[in-house]
Write a protein that holds these residues in place. Structure first.
Motif, PDB file in Angstrom:
ATOM      1  N   ASP A   1       0.763  15.693  -5.885  1.00 16.44           N
ATOM      2  CA  ASP A   1       1.495  15.576  -4.638  1.00 16.44           C
ATOM      3  C   ASP A   1       2.606  16.612  -4.574  1.00 16.44           C
ATOM      4  O   ASP A   1       3.240  16.930  -5.589  1.00 16.44           O
ATOM      5  N   GLN A   2       2.829  17.145  -3.386  1.00 18.48           N
ATOM      6  CA  GLN A   2       3.827  18.165  -3.090  1.00 18.48           C
ATOM      7  C   GLN A   2       3.519  19.505  -3.754  1.00 18.48           C
ATOM      8  O   GLN A   2       4.336  20.422  -3.722  1.00 18.48           O
ATOM      9  N   GLY A   3       2.339  19.625  -4.353  1.00 16.21           N
ATOM     10  CA  GLY A   3       1.926  20.902  -4.906  1.00 16.21           C
ATOM     11  C   GLY A   3       1.446  21.836  -3.800  1.00 16.21           C
ATOM     12  O   GLY A   3       1.055  21.402  -2.716  1.00 16.21           O
ATOM     13  N   ILE A   4       1.463  23.132  -4.075  1.00 19.02           N
ATOM     14  CA  ILE A   4       1.003  24.148  -3.120  1.00 19.02           C
ATOM     15  C   ILE A   4      -0.136  24.930  -3.752  1.00 19.02           C
ATOM     16  O   ILE A   4      -0.008  25.455  -4.862  1.00 19.02           O
TER      17      ILE A   4
ATOM     18  N   THR B   1      -2.692  33.495   9.008  1.00 15.75           N
ATOM     19  CA  THR B   1      -2.354  32.502   7.994  1.00 15.75           C
ATOM     20  C   THR B   1      -2.643  31.085   8.492  1.00 15.75           C
ATOM     21  O   THR B   1      -2.693  30.815   9.697  1.00 15.75           O
ATOM     22  N   PHE B   2      -2.815  30.192   7.532  1.00 19.31           N
ATOM     23  CA  PHE B   2      -3.001  28.775   7.821  1.00 19.31           C
ATOM     24  C   PHE B   2      -2.384  27.966   6.687  1.00 19.31           C
ATOM     25  O   PHE B   2      -2.246  28.455   5.555  1.00 19.31           O
ATOM     26  N   ALA B   3      -2.009  26.740   6.981  1.00 17.99           N
ATOM     27  CA  ALA B   3      -1.479  25.829   5.968  1.00 17.99           C
ATOM     28  C   ALA B   3      -1.926  24.415   6.316  1.00 17.99           C
ATOM     29  O   ALA B   3      -1.509  23.855   7.334  1.00 17.99           O
ATOM     30  N   VAL B   4      -2.799  23.871   5.485  1.00 19.94           N
ATOM     31  CA  VAL B   4      -3.271  22.500   5.656  1.00 19.94           C
ATOM     32  C   VAL B   4      -2.343  21.604   4.846  1.00 19.94           C
ATOM     33  O   VAL B   4      -2.318  21.690   3.616  1.00 19.94           O
ATOM     34  N   THR B   5      -1.573  20.778   5.510  1.00 18.79           N
ATOM     35  CA  THR B   5      -0.606  19.919   4.829  1.00 18.79           C
ATOM     36  C   THR B   5      -1.158  18.507   4.661  1.00 18.79           C
ATOM     37  O   THR B   5      -2.170  18.131   5.260  1.00 18.79           O
ATOM     38  N   ASN B   6      -0.474  17.729   3.805  1.00 17.10           N
ATOM     39  CA  ASN B   6      -0.826  16.315   3.574  1.00 17.10           C
ATOM     40  C   ASN B   6      -2.269  16.167   3.106  1.00 17.10           C
ATOM     41  O   ASN B   6      -3.025  15.335   3.605  1.00 17.10           O
TER      42      ASN B   6
ATOM     43  N   LEU C   1       0.854  -1.179   0.000  1.00 16.71           N
ATOM     44  CA  LEU C   1       0.000   0.000   0.000  1.00 16.71           C
ATOM     45  C   LEU C   1       0.890   1.229   0.000  1.00 16.71           C
ATOM     46  O   LEU C   1       1.584   1.508   0.989  1.00 16.71           O
ATOM     47  N   THR C   2       0.879   1.981  -1.084  1.00 15.88           N
ATOM     48  CA  THR C   2       1.741   3.161  -1.212  1.00 15.88           C
ATOM     49  C   THR C   2       0.966   4.424  -0.845  1.00 15.88           C
ATOM     50  O   THR C   2      -0.117   4.664  -1.387  1.00 15.88           O
ATOM     51  N   ILE C   3       1.515   5.190   0.078  1.00 15.58           N
ATOM     52  CA  ILE C   3       0.913   6.468   0.453  1.00 15.58           C
ATOM     53  C   ILE C   3       1.889   7.590   0.128  1.00 15.58           C
ATOM     54  O   ILE C   3       3.104   7.371   0.064  1.00 15.58           O
ATOM     55  N   THR C   4       1.369   8.777  -0.069  1.00 18.60           N
ATOM     56  CA  THR C   4       2.192   9.902  -0.514  1.00 18.60           C
ATOM     57  C   THR C   4       2.038  11.093   0.428  1.00 18.60           C
ATOM     58  O   THR C   4       1.179  11.105   1.301  1.00 18.60           O
ATOM     59  N   GLU C   5       2.877  12.101   0.215  1.00 15.84           N
ATOM     60  CA  GLU C   5       2.881  13.274   1.094  1.00 15.84           C
ATOM     61  C   GLU C   5       1.658  14.164   0.888  1.00 15.84           C
ATOM     62  O   GLU C   5       1.265  14.904   1.785  1.00 15.84           O
ATOM     63  N   GLY C   6       1.068  14.113  -0.296  1.00 14.71           N
ATOM     64  CA  GLY C   6      -0.059  14.983  -0.572  1.00 14.71           C
ATOM     65  C   GLY C   6       0.376  16.411  -0.866  1.00 14.71           C
ATOM     66  O   GLY C   6       1.564  16.717  -1.007  1.00 14.71           O
ATOM     67  N   ALA C   7      -0.597  17.287  -0.947  1.00 19.12           N
ATOM     68  CA  ALA C   7      -0.356  18.692  -1.276  1.00 19.12           C
ATOM     69  C   ALA C   7      -0.572  19.562  -0.048  1.00 19.12           C
ATOM     70  O   ALA C   7      -0.927  19.081   1.029  1.00 19.12           O
ATOM     71  N   THR C   8      -0.346  20.872  -0.215  1.00 20.52           N
ATOM     72  CA  THR C   8      -0.567  21.861   0.849  1.00 20.52           C
ATOM     73  C   THR C   8      -1.550  22.912   0.349  1.00 20.52           C
ATOM     74  O   THR C   8      -1.416  23.412  -0.772  1.00 20.52           O
ATOM     75  N   VAL C   9      -2.549  23.209   1.173  1.00 22.33           N
ATOM     76  CA  VAL C   9      -3.489  24.291   0.879  1.00 22.33           C
ATOM     77  C   VAL C   9      -3.272  25.376   1.929  1.00 22.33           C
ATOM     78  O   VAL C   9      -3.388  25.115   3.129  1.00 22.33           O
ATOM     79  N   ARG C  10      -2.939  26.573   1.474  1.00 27.71           N
ATOM     80  CA  ARG C  10      -2.627  27.643   2.413  1.00 27.71           C
ATOM     81  C   ARG C  10      -3.409  28.904   2.069  1.00 27.71           C
ATOM     82  O   ARG C  10      -3.946  29.054   0.969  1.00 27.71           O
ATOM     83  N   GLY C  11      -3.454  29.814   3.022  1.00 29.10           N
ATOM     84  CA  GLY C  11      -4.155  31.064   2.806  1.00 29.10           C
ATOM     85  C   GLY C  11      -4.122  31.910   4.057  1.00 29.10           C
ATOM     86  O   GLY C  11      -3.331  31.678   4.978  1.00 29.10           O
TER      87      GLY C  11
END
Length: 462
Positions: free
Chosen positions: A335-338, A298-303, A241-251
């Motif tokens: 993945d790893q996008g912002i 500010t906020f940053a939702v990661t993964n 089962l491969t999992i990834t870091e995902g992206a970041t949503v910030r604002g």
């Protein structure tokens, strides 16, 4: 507005779930939250090191509520025991009791029920060594790795559903007696979920269907990784089962151009969907992700899973006296996008005032509640009901909402409701809602007279 037909709470995507690993930072309205300390040991009284302890379910300590037991903010929080078997949870609600789920390598998962942090007493949990399951067709084996193929330790692999027949698609979602509800990956990333119960009739399945699951659907959560789902077949093979870091949503959360700190922001998939035949994913049934805002707003939702279309919004309970943001659309592409959503604006919002009345004329008992939920955002507010049943909700953005009241021994009239809506082309669409289910209603102005009529349970179905 008068509503005296079916009013129903928001339905949970999972029958058995935990809020994903993303743990919200403490926010200003949580100053009175509590700390829980406990210890995990084995049946001989020896401490169990590196066991995972999760807040699984919760419920109100006072009164009554029909709110989903796995949907409270604290559900899904988790920690790991130290070399003395000790663990700590901080910032727990003082109004709730909790059910904890404890899991460790080589042990059977165990629940600790009705834990009350306000007592101040440390709690204890005992794990029993797992009995071996010799039949390989009753064991689901996997290995969790990252995008580089490296093992991921301490991933929480949780049961979502089980498939019993590939031809008919007969399946069951939620917990299943005898099937481990959870497993934790070890240093090598491996885990096993076993079905230890003898084959017997499973409620809700056709008589001809096999009584041992052949595949299971699981959710996978790990620190600094995006949540994911996977299907695993029973047998000797170990599935990767491969999992990834995902992206970041910030604002940034702002009001009148000024930053708003110590508030909470939520993120939910626009197409939440659910689960279908043969353990098929419908849409993106991820749980809500939450984060607190910093001093500069500010906020940053990661993964954050990608690619997925999302709604992002300020949480109602943290902004109610200020206003509302409404749900803003955004999308993660890779993945790893912002993804920078810019300023999330708090604007003037509406209020809803109403009353819950009982058809037999009795006053509302102590400890009863009423909840309003947003149709688009995964967001809600709950208010305690006084004897006269009056309530008020603030901070409502222009959107569709549902309201449900939780009064023990009472329910809404179980009659179907048909609603007509005009389409953009002028044609009319009619939707019929099942008995006991209320259609969402639109809030685009202040509402002063919202009436909910409840009936004694023995009368509602007549």
């Amino acid at each position: 507005m008068r509503i005296s037909h079916g009013l129903k709470k928001r339905t949970c995507i999972f029958l058995m779930t935990a809020t994903y690993l993303f743990i919200p930072s403490a926010v200003a309205f949580a100053d009175d939250r509590l700390t829980l300390i406990g210890r995990v040991s084995d049946s001989a009284g020896k401490p169990v090191e590196h066991a995972t302890v999760m807040v699984y379910h919760a419920g109100v300590k006072k009164g009554y509520s029909t709110y989903c037991p796995s949907c409270y903010v604290d559900c899904g929080k988790r920690t790991i025991t130290d070399n003395q078997g000790m663990f700590t949870f901080k910032d727990l609600s003082p109004d709730l009791w909790f059910q904890l789920l404890v899991a460790g390598e080589g042990y059977e998962p165990a629940f600790v029920n009705k834990v009350d942090p306000s007592s101040g007493a440390p709690i204890t949990a005992t794990l029993v060594h797992r009995k071996s399951v010799n039949d390989s067709e009753r064991v689901f084996r996997g290995r969790v790795v990252d995008s580089h193929g490296s093992a991921v330790r301490d991933a929480v692999v949780q049961l979502v559903g089980a498939l019993f027949d590939t031809k008919t698609g007969a399946s069951r979602y939620g917990s299943l007696p005898g099937l481990d509800p959870i497993a934790i990956s070890n240093k090598g990333g491996t885990f096993e979920i076993a079905y230890s119960q003898s084959a017997e009739k499973i409620q809700g399945l056709p008589p001809a269907v096999a009584r041992v699951p052949v595949r299971i659907l699981v959710s996978i959560e790990a620190r600094r990784m995006a949540p994911s789902f996977a299907v695993i077949s029973a047998g000797p093979e170990r599935h990767t089962l491969t999992i990834t870091e995902g992206a970041t949503v910030r604002g940034r959360l702002v009001q009148d151009g000024k930053p708003v700190s110590d508030a909470e922001v939520g993120l939910i998939a626009r197409n939440r969907g659910g689960f279908g035949k043969n353990l098929e994913l419908v849409g993106q049934p991820y749980d809500e992700l939450r984060i607190g805002t910093q001093q500069d707003g500010t906020f940053a939702v990661t993964n954050v899973p990608a690619p997925v279309d999302w709604y992002i919004y300020g949480k109602m309970e943290s902004l109610a006296t200020r206003g509302a943001t409404g749900a803003v659309e955004c999308a993660t592409k890779k993945d790893q996008g912002i993804v920078d959503v810019g300023d999330l604006q708090i604007k003037p919002a509406h209020r809803l005032r109403g009353r819950v009345v009982l058809s037999d004329g009795k006053p509302i008992p102590d400890g009863m509640r009423v909840t309003i939920t947003s149709e688009r955002a995964w967001d809600d507010q709950t208010a305690m009901l006084p004897p006269d049943g009056r309530f008020e909700f603030l901070g409502l953005a222009v959107a569709n909402y549902s309201v449900f009241a939780s009064v023990k021994g009472y329910t809404v009239a179980k009659t179907p409701i048909s609603v007509e809506r005009k389409r953009a082309d002028g044609s009319v669409e009619t939707t019929t809602y099942a008995p006991g289910v209320a259609p969402p209603f639109s809030v685009d102005h202040d509402i002063e007279e919202f009436l909910i009529t409840l009936h004694p349970e023995n009368e509602a179905s007549q």
